[in-house]
Design a protein around this motif. Sequence first.
Motif: not given
Length: 122
Positions: A117-122
């Motif tokens: 999720e973090r990677r997608r958010a970045e």
Amino acid sequence: QADAALIKDLKLAAGELAEERKAREDADERARALDAELQRVRGDAERATAEQERRFDERLAAALRREREDADRLDTTARARHEKDIQDARAQVQSVRGEREEQTGRAERLQREVDAERRRAE
């Protein structure tokens, strides 16, 4: 006449001696019979005592055997209970390990999801 009186006195004395001897022989015979009876009674008492001692020894041995069997049964029961406790503890440890592994797996999945999720958010 004096001789006749003397002979008569001697016969009386001899009769009295014979009676005394017979009375002594009868008393000796009764004493031997009583002694034989005493020996028989003593023998019976000794046999009875030996029989009582034998029975007591048998009862004592049986009681000791029962006590030993009871102790063995209790020991076997205690050992079985101890083994069951060990098995229950092992099962509990396995259950806890399983739960921990499951939670660790869930935590790792959640961490991967969070990272994704973090990677997608970045």
